[in-house]
Design a protein around this motif. Structure first.
Motif, PDB file in Angstrom:
ATOM      1  N   UNK A 153     105.744 -63.275 -35.689  1.00 14.06           N
ATOM      2  CA  UNK A 153     107.190 -63.420 -35.537  1.00 14.06           C
ATOM      3  C   UNK A 153     107.632 -62.698 -34.265  1.00 14.06           C
ATOM      4  N   UNK A 154     108.726 -63.173 -33.701  1.00 17.98           N
ATOM      5  CA  UNK A 154     109.302 -62.500 -32.538  1.00 17.98           C
ATOM      6  C   UNK A 154     110.445 -61.586 -32.899  1.00 17.98           C
ATOM      7  N   UNK A 155     110.907 -61.626 -34.180  1.00 16.14           N
ATOM      8  CA  UNK A 155     112.057 -60.814 -34.573  1.00 16.14           C
ATOM      9  C   UNK A 155     111.839 -60.050 -35.876  1.00 16.14           C
ATOM     10  N   UNK A 156     110.619 -60.080 -36.423  1.00 17.05           N
ATOM     11  CA  UNK A 156     110.269 -59.381 -37.668  1.00 17.05           C
ATOM     12  C   UNK A 156     110.942 -59.991 -38.889  1.00 17.05           C
ATOM     13  N   UNK A 157     111.549 -61.189 -38.742  1.00 12.96           N
ATOM     14  CA  UNK A 157     112.200 -61.839 -39.876  1.00 12.96           C
ATOM     15  C   UNK A 157     111.664 -63.247 -40.117  1.00 12.96           C
ATOM     16  N   UNK A 158     111.553 -64.017 -39.055  1.00 14.40           N
ATOM     17  CA  UNK A 158     111.111 -65.411 -39.172  1.00 14.40           C
ATOM     18  C   UNK A 158     109.646 -65.515 -38.748  1.00 14.40           C
ATOM     19  N   UNK A 186     107.984 -58.615 -27.787  1.00 15.05           N
ATOM     20  CA  UNK A 186     107.464 -58.062 -29.024  1.00 15.05           C
ATOM     21  C   UNK A 186     106.847 -59.133 -29.908  1.00 15.05           C
ATOM     22  N   UNK A 187     105.675 -58.809 -30.494  1.00 16.47           N
ATOM     23  CA  UNK A 187     104.990 -59.674 -31.444  1.00 16.47           C
ATOM     24  C   UNK A 187     104.816 -58.903 -32.748  1.00 16.47           C
ATOM     25  N   UNK A 209     103.649 -54.815 -41.659  1.00 13.19           N
ATOM     26  CA  UNK A 209     103.856 -55.523 -40.395  1.00 13.19           C
ATOM     27  C   UNK A 209     103.338 -54.667 -39.244  1.00 13.19           C
ATOM     28  N   UNK A 210     102.589 -55.293 -38.349  1.00 13.04           N
ATOM     29  CA  UNK A 210     102.059 -54.627 -37.154  1.00 13.04           C
ATOM     30  C   UNK A 210     102.825 -55.144 -35.938  1.00 13.04           C
TER      31      UNK A 210
END
Length: 688
Positions: free
Chosen positions: A543-548, A577-578, A596-597
């Motif tokens: 994800x690029x936003x930690x949500x999707x 960010x990844x 999450x990493x």
């Protein structure tokens, strides 16, 4: 034009153009009356120029330098005002630019410069110094690397005339060793790039003395208070309105940040969208000062040493957004205020990553919003059984090293692969009438049969069941240490607490999931214990936003394959960010999620630094950049303290930058590259 002239004296109003060149030193003198020199009005531009190495000393009485309408001044050297009431003004319709390396100084009994954001410009690495008592720093356009330097205050610091409404100063540097003042304050909304309080003599640099007005000091960069120096946020004799010091960069408190006099609303607030270090000596924060964490989501404040908040009932920790990371350097957050309201907030969005220590003196619920990652919360709540003064320490940890031992078949077949470490201290510490462990905000609680779940305690060598009172995503102990109902029989033994119960409560164990950057790729590594399942589907999501999240890799594994580790290379990571997570799905369709990493891909990367270990005074940094970029290069020690910094301009491609190591003592350091977007890249460095 005058060159290599030592004195100009006894002139009245004049209009001219003037250059000081060739390392000239000029003295303007005047014995009586007011003298005004208006420079410009002709075709020469700039009409007034002081070359690098040249100096104009205005030693006379009541001499005013001004620039004619439509004209410009360029200062490359030094202008020094020391004569009584002498000064320089920068009126509307003119532009005075103080170039990099240039200095304007006001001392003696001089007047004060007058400017505005459109008429007075300070470039990076220029200096505006006031080496007299009192005085004022003018309004202007100040580059972030420019400096306003207050070196001569004795009873009164120089006033900051420009409020935040009109602009920002550059680096504010207070270093007045003869200062004795304890009453004068800024009392205005002011913005600076960095605030350096290096020497306050026997006095204190005070921001506010107001009991009724809420002032804000905005620091876009770093706050530094040197040993022996005092930075007082508010000294009013009363009032509870917020006096805020908002810091977007690093905080290094080797001296004292304090609030005194009776005002209870002093707040040190960490803001901004970039990770920041926080370092303070144990007594560095005193009296009623509170700490607020209000960073952008997913951004950390990293405690390089333990952060100790005062014992005052008005000193609080406010968790709004961003994580307070006490894990990176194995430090602690210590909240000495024993009130149950000493910590406000606490969520997935904002919590303490690492060890939280709280003092208690009531038989009431105390919250410990702890975690071991950026994006999950494992809050614990402790209810002491008495008002005895007690210090409690809570840390949430993973993996659980005791998870496979001390089990009781049919009663406690399994325990979670995470645990809460709870300890207490005190001369006569309270017991706990109740402990609540919350799992609803864990990314992967790893639980399936909730009605059989209970709190368990590792009474080495065995796990002991404490029963459960289920809540919404939480468990409170129902039994004391000998099976009697709590609180009649409070918990008296502390250490490792987890969740557990009969078989299938915990479906599988994630031994680890981690990642690192490797060249242009992101490497992900994981291992899972799924020997109780015939097969397992493993899905790597990004994800690029930690949500999707979306899947980028999937594979199957049987029980035998699960004994081995797994790796995957993301050869086309997202820019910036990844966020990665693993989804493990068993044959019955039950899913377990990993933590999450986060791996960041920046436009600027350090390929290497050589020689490393460093033997001489310089090291070469090999830095690649996707495009032209301006970066800041920092050397930090292992406590995160900056020991050297320099700026560098990068071109697209490979860049070889020489970095001064100088006479740094032997030891381990980090080279940190900060680009214009606030992203950073870190490389370990060893100094021989």
């Amino acid at each position: 034009r005058r060159r290599h002239t030592r004195y100009w004296r006894d002139w009245s109003s004049d209009v001219c153009s003037s250059d000081l060149t060739g390392l000239a030193r000029i003295y303007f003198t005047n014995s009586s009356g007011t003298r005004t020199l208006t420079i410009g009005g002709g075709a020469v531009s700039p009409a007034f120029r002081v070359d690098d190495g040249s100096e104009l000393d205005v030693t006379g009485t009541s001499i005013k330098l001004t620039i004619a309408f439509g004209s410009q001044a360029a200062i490359y050297g030094t202008i020094d005002f020391s004569g009584t009431n002498s000064y320089m003004e920068h009126p509307s319709g003119t532009v005075t630019t103080v170039k990099s390396g240039a200095v304007i100084r006001y001392g003696g009994t001089s007047g004060n410069g007058v400017g505005s954001p459109t008429t007075f410009i300070m470039e990076d690495q220029s200096t505006y110094e006031i080496y007299k008592n009192a005085g004022s720093f003018p309004s202007g356009t100040f580059a972030p690397g420019s400096e306003i330097y207050n070196s001569g205050a004795t009873t009164t610091p120089a006033i900051l005339l420009m409020t935040s409404l009109y602009g920002s100063y550059g680096i504010y540097h207070f270093e007045s060793p003869n200062y004795t003042g304890t009453t004068s304050a800024v009392n205005a909304n002011v913005t600076v790039q960095d605030l350096l309080i290096n020497n306050t003599g026997t006095g204190r640099w005070i921001f506010s003395t107001s009991p009724s007005t809420s002032y804000t000091l905005t620091i876009k960069g770093d706050l530094s208070v040197s040993p022996g120096a005092f930075f007082e946020i508010n000294k009013a004799a009363s009032g509870s309105q917020a006096t805020s010091v908002k810091v977007s960069g690093n905080v290094d408190i080797q001296g004292t940040v304090i609030s005194s006099g009776g005002n209870t609303g002093s707040v040190l607030e960490m803001t901004g969208a970039v990770d920041a270090f926080f370092n303070a000596v144990p007594s560095g924060i005193q009296n009623d000062v509170s700490l607020t964490i209000n960073k952008s989501p997913g951004i950390s404040v990293i405690g390089t040493d333990s952060i100790v908040l005062p014992s005052s009932v008005n000193s609080k920790l406010n968790l709004i957004s961003g994580v307070l990371d006490m894990n990176a350097y194995s430090t602690k957050l210590i909240v000495q205020n024993p009130s149950t309201t000493a910590i406000a907030g606490g969520s997935v969005r904002s919590h303490v990553w690492g060890t939280l220590k709280r003092f208690t003196n009531q038989a009431a619920d105390y919250s410990f919003p702890v975690s071991n990652s950026l994006d999950e919360l494992a809050k614990a709540v402790i209810r002491p059984s008495s008002s005895g003064a007690t210090a409690w320490e809570v840390t949430f940890k993973s993996p659980n090293p005791y998870g496979a031992s001390g089990l009781t078949p049919g009663q406690i077949d399994q325990v979670t692969d995470y645990y809460w470490l709870i300890n207490r201290k005190g001369s006569s510490p309270a017991n706990a009438s109740a402990v609540t462990l919350c799992y609803d905000s864990l990314t992967n609680p790893g639980l399936t049969i909730f009605n059989q779940l209970q709190m368990v305690y590792f009474n080495n060598p065995s796990w002991v069941g404490y029963g459960s009172v289920p809540g919404t995503g939480s468990i409170t102990n129902a039994l004391g240490t000998n099976g009697s109902a709590a609180p009649a029989n409070p918990i008296t033994s502390f250490g490792v607490f987890a969740l557990g119960g009969k078989a299938s409560i915990v479906p599988l164990t994630i031994e680890y999931f981690s990642g690192h950057r490797y060249g242009t790729k992101n490497e992900l590594l994981w291992k899972v214990n799924c020997t109780s399942a015939p097969s397992l589907t493993m899905i790597l999501e990004r994800s690029g936003d930690a949500r999707n999240f979306s899947a980028i890799h999937q594979e199957m594994a049987d029980a035998a394959r699960c004994l081995q580790s797994f790796t995957f290379s993301d050869v086309s990571p997202l820019p910036g960010k990844n966020f990665y997570r693993m989804v493990f799905r068993d044959a019955d369709g039950r899913s377990t999620y990993s933590k999450i990493v986060l791996l960041s891909r920046t436009s600027v990367n350090i390929v290497q630094a050589y020689p490393n270990p460093v033997m001489g005074k310089f090291v070469t940094a090999d830095i690649t950049s996707e495009n032209s970029n301006r970066v800041e290069i920092l050397l930090t020690d292992m406590l995160g303290r900056v020991v050297y910094r320099q700026n560098a301009n990068l071109s697209s491609g490979s860049n070889k930058i020489s970095v001064l190591v100088g006479d740094l003592p032997s030891g381990q350091y980090q080279m940190v590259i900060l680009d214009q977007e606030g992203d950073k890249t870190v490389l370990p460095l060893i100094r021989k």
